[in-house]
Design an enzyme around this catalytic site. Structure first.
Site, short mmCIF file in Angstrom:
data_model
loop_
_atom_site.label_atom_id
_atom_site.label_comp_id
_atom_site.label_asym_id
_atom_site.label_seq_id
_atom_site.Cartn_x
_atom_site.Cartn_y
_atom_site.Cartn_z
N GLU A 414 42.09 19.31 17.89
CA GLU A 414 41.94 20.11 16.59
C GLU A 414 40.44 20.01 16.31
O GLU A 414 39.71 18.96 16.41
CB GLU A 414 42.53 19.72 15.32
CG GLU A 414 43.98 19.89 15.59
CD GLU A 414 44.71 19.01 14.00
OE1 GLU A 414 43.99 18.96 13.15
OE2 GLU A 414 45.84 18.82 14.19
C1 NOJ Z 1 44.84 17.85 10.71
C2 NOJ Z 1 46.15 18.12 10.75
O1 NOJ Z 1 46.84 17.81 11.78
C3 NOJ Z 1 46.34 19.69 10.52
O2 NOJ Z 1 47.85 20.03 10.43
C4 NOJ Z 1 45.61 20.48 9.64
O3 NOJ Z 1 45.69 21.61 9.54
C5 NOJ Z 1 44.33 19.84 9.62
N1 NOJ Z 1 43.97 18.52 9.73
C6 NOJ Z 1 43.28 20.44 8.70
O4 NOJ Z 1 43.49 19.98 7.35
#
Ligand code: NOJ
Length: 570
Positions: A414
Site C-alpha cells: 500500500e
Molecule cells: C491502511 C489500510 O490497510 C487501508 O485499508 C486504508 O485504505 C489505508 N490505510 C488508508 O487509510
C-alpha cells in the site's frame, strides 16, 4: 588497542563485526538527494489494490454472513455521516469492469482481500461453507489470470465474522488462531492452484490499536493498555500457524509464498545529533513495525518494547507486564514465518523524547512509548488529516527493514494519498506529485540494495475509508457514490502511473514532465463527463421513480373519474 591481525580466526571475527556493523541502520545520515532518473529491475511488479469490505458492497447478498464492520458501521455515530460499506463500489458485481480498468493501466498485479464471512458465514468452517462466496472469488481470480494480472490475496483485511466477535471476543481470544487457520486452509485448498502470493494479515497494527485500544475501528473496544497487546499476540500466533500450514501442507504442490502486510509510518528524530531523539524515533518504529516484524523475523518482541511496557507495568503495580510473553517453543515456531514482507506506507513523523506519566489511569499503548510526534507545517497534506507527503521517509523505512530483518523480499502492498470528498477534481496533480516522489524514493532504496519486488498503488478505486466513510478518496479512479451504478472515472494520476509502468521507471526529466502535462490535459474531458453525472443520476431518478409513480397515479385518477362519470349517467 591494535586489532588482532595475522590470525585467521581474528580475520573471520573482524569480517563478522564489519558485516554486522554494515547492517546497522544509520540514524545520523539522512541524505534526501535530488530526483533520480532510472529504471526498476526487470520483472518488477506494478499493481494497485483494494480490500473486500472497502469495495465489494453486497454486504448481505448470496449467503454472506455479517462481519464486525457490517455491525460497527450500522451503529450510529461510528462512521463519518453514518456511512456504511453496504454497497460501496459494488465491486461484487463489477469484476469485469474493474479488470478493464486494471488493463487500461497495464497492471501486473492486483491486490484484494477475501471476506471471511462471505465464504464462511459464521467464521467456523464446520458450520457451513458458502458456495456462492467461493464462486465469486473463483471468478475474480480466473478473470485476473485470463488478463495476465497476478492476484495478490490478503486473507484478512479486518472483516472478522461477527459471530466470532460475539461468541469469543474476537482477537482477544486465542481460539481465533484455529478458526483463522481453518479459513486460510480452505482458501489454500480452493484457490491455491492459482494464487501464489498470500498475505495473512493486513496492517495488524490497526487491527490491534484501533480495534481494541482506541475503539475507532470495529469491533470498537477500548481496552486501554492491554487490549492491543493481547490482540497482537494472537494475531502473530495466527500468522505463524497459517504460514506453517502452508509450508507443510501446500507449498510443495502449490509453490506459492506466504507473507504478512505490515504498516509503518517512518519516525525521524527531530534532531539527528541528539541521542535521546534517535532513541525515541527508534522506539516509535519498533512499537509500530517492529512489534510484528521482530517476532516474525527474530522470534520475539523488540527488546525496547519489553523494557518499556515491562517497566511501566511494574510502576503501575502490576505483577506481570501488559505485553504478553512468548514461550521458547512459540518463539522458534514464529521465527522465520515470512516468505516476503508486505509494507504499507503512507507518511512520516518527527519524533522527540517525552516522558509520559505512568499512573494506572494513563495506561495506554501510546503513553508506553515515551515520545512525542511532530510534523513539519511545510509538508503537503492534501487529504486525510494524518497523511503528510514526506517521500524521503519511505526510503528511510525501506532501508530500516533491510538492516533490521536481513534484507527480506519486500512487496510494497500500500502506498498512496487521499483527497477530501467534496473535491470532485479529477485533475489530481498533488497525487501525481506524491506517486512520482514516493516511487522515486523506492527506486533509490532499491539502488541502496533493498530487495523490493513490487509496488501496489493504494488504491485502484475510491472506496469506503473505514471510520472516515467516503469522505477520503484514495483512488486512481474516482467513484461516483451518488449514482447507484457507482460509475468510475479516471483521475489524471491514472495516466501518469500508466507511464511509469510502461517505462518501468523514470527515463528522463523531459519525458516525465511531458507525462504530467499530458495527464493533466486529458483529465479535463473526464471532468466534463463527471460534471454531467448529476444530470444522469437525475434522469435515472426520473425514469425509475417519477415516471412509474406518475403513471400509477394517472391510472388511479382516470379510474376514479370514470367511476364518477358512470355513476352520474346512471
Ligand atoms: C491502511 C489500510 O490497510 C487501508 O485499508 C486504508 O485504505 C489505508 N490505510 C488508508 O487509510
Amino acid at each position: 588497542m591494535q586489532p588482532c591481525c595475522g590470525n585467521s580466526v581474528c580475520h573471520v571475527l573482524m569480517l563478522v563485526l564489519c558485516l554486522s556493523a554494515a547492517e546497522d541502520f544509520d540514524w545520523t545520515k539522512n541524505n534526501h538527494g535530488s530526483f533520480y532518473y532510472g529504471t526498476f529491475p526487470t520483472g518488477f511488479s506494478w499493481g494497485a489494490g483494494g480490500s473486500a469490505y472497502q469495495t465489494e458492497g453486497a454486504w448481505d447478498k448470496d449467503g454472506k454472513g455479517l462481519s464486525i464492520w457490517d455491525v460497527f458501521s450500522h451503529k450510529k455515530g461510528k462512521i463519518q455521516l453514518n456511512d456504511t460499506g453496504d454497497s460501496s463500489c459494488e465491486s461484487y458485481y463489477k469484476i469485469k469492469d474493474d479488470i478493464s480498468l486494471m488493463k487500461e493501466i497495464r497492471l501486473n498485479h492486483y491486490r484484494f482481500s477475501i471476506s471471511w464471512p462471505r465464504i464462511i458465514p459464521t467464521g467456523v468452517k464446520s458450520d457451513h461453507v458458502n458456495g456462492k462466496g467461493i464462486q465469486f472469488y473463483d471468478e475474480l481470480i480466473d478473470h485476473l489470470l485470463e488478463n495476465h494480472i497476478t492476484p495478490i490475496v490478503t486473507l484478512y483485511h479486518w472483516d472478522l465474522p461477527q459471530v466470532l466477535q460475539e461468541k469469543y471476543g474476537g482477537w482477544q481470544n486465542i481460539s481465533m488462531v484455529n478458526h483463522f487457520n481453518d479459513f486460510a486452509n480452505l482458501c489454500f485448498e480452493k484457490f491455491g492452484d492459482r494464487v501464489k502470493h498470500w498475505i495473512t494479515f493486513n496492517n495488524p497494527w490497526s487491527m490491534a490499536v484501533e480495534g481494541y485500544e482506541t475503539g475507532e475501528h470495529a469491533p470498537g473496544l477500548k481496552l486501554r493498555g492491554t487490549g492491543a497487546y493481547r490482540a497482537a499476540h494472537h494475531i502473530i500466533k495466527a500468522h505463524a500457524k497459517v504460514w506453517h500450514t502452508y509450508d507443510t501442507q501446500w507449498r510443495a504442490k502449490q509453490k506459492g509464498l506466504v507473507g504478512i502486510s505490515l504498516s509503518g509510518d517512518w519516525g525521524e528524530p527531530v534532531d539527528i545529533s541528539n541521542q535521546k531523539d534517535i532513541e525515541a524515533a527508534e522506539r516509535y518504529v519498533q512499537f509500530y513495525l517492529g512489534w510484528f516484524a521482530t517476532p516474525i523475523f527474530h522470534g520475539d518482541y523488540p527488546q525496547v518494547m519489553k523494557d518499556f511496557v515491562g517497566r511501566k507495568s511494574v510502576q503501575q503495580g502490576l505483577g506481570t507486564s501488559r505485553l504478553p510473553v512468548f514461550s521458547s517453543q512459540e518463539k522458534s515456531y514464529i521465527k522465520g514465518t515470512c516468505d516476503f514482507l508486505g509494507i504499507g506506507h503512507f507518511t512520516t513523523r518527527y519524533i522527540t523524547q517525552r516522558n509520559d506519566p505512568t499512573g494506572r489511569s494513563s495506561n495506554s499503548y501510546f503513553t508506553d512509548r515515551d515520545l512525542a510526534e511532530l510534523v513539519d507545517p511545510r509538508w503537503p497534506d492534501p487529504g486525510s488529516e494524518w497523511l503528510y507527503s514526506v517521500p524521503w521517509g519511505f526510503r528511510r523505512l525501506l532501508n530500516f527493514v533491510k538492516t533490521q530483518y536481513g534484507n527480506p523480499m519486500i512487496y510494497v502492498t500500500e502506498n498512496g494519498v487521499s483527497e477530501k470528498m467534496m473535491c470532485t477534481e479529477l485533475c489530481d496533480e498533488w497525487r501525481i506529485q506524491y506517486y512520482k516522489d514516493y516511487i522515486n524514493e523506492m527506486l533509490k532504496a532499491i539502488r541502496d540494495g533493498v530487495n523490493v519486488k513490487g509496488y501496489t498503488a493504494w488504491s485502484l478505486l475510491d472506496k469506503f475509508e473505514w471510520d472516515e466513510g467516503y469522505s477520503e478518496r484514495f483512488g486512481l479512479y474516482y467513484v461516483d457514490f451518488r449514482n447507484k451504478n457507482k460509475p468510475r472515472y479516471p483521475k489524471a494520476s491514472v495516466q501518469f502511473y500508466k507511464r511509469i509502468i510502461s517505462s518501468n521507471g523514470f527515463p528522463n526529466q523531459r519525458e516525465v514532465e511531458n507525462w504530467r502535462r499530458k495527464a493533466v490535459e486529458m483529465c479535463s474531458s473526464s471532468n466534463q463527463l463527471l460534471a454531467a453525472d448529476p444530470l444522469t443520476s437525475h434522469m435515472e431518478m426520473v425514469t425509475e421513480i417519477v415516471v412509474p409513480t406518475v403513471c400509477t397515479l394517472s391510472i388511479l385518477i382516470s379510474a376514479v373519474l370514470l367511476m364518477f362519470l358512470l355513476r352520474r349517467r346512471n
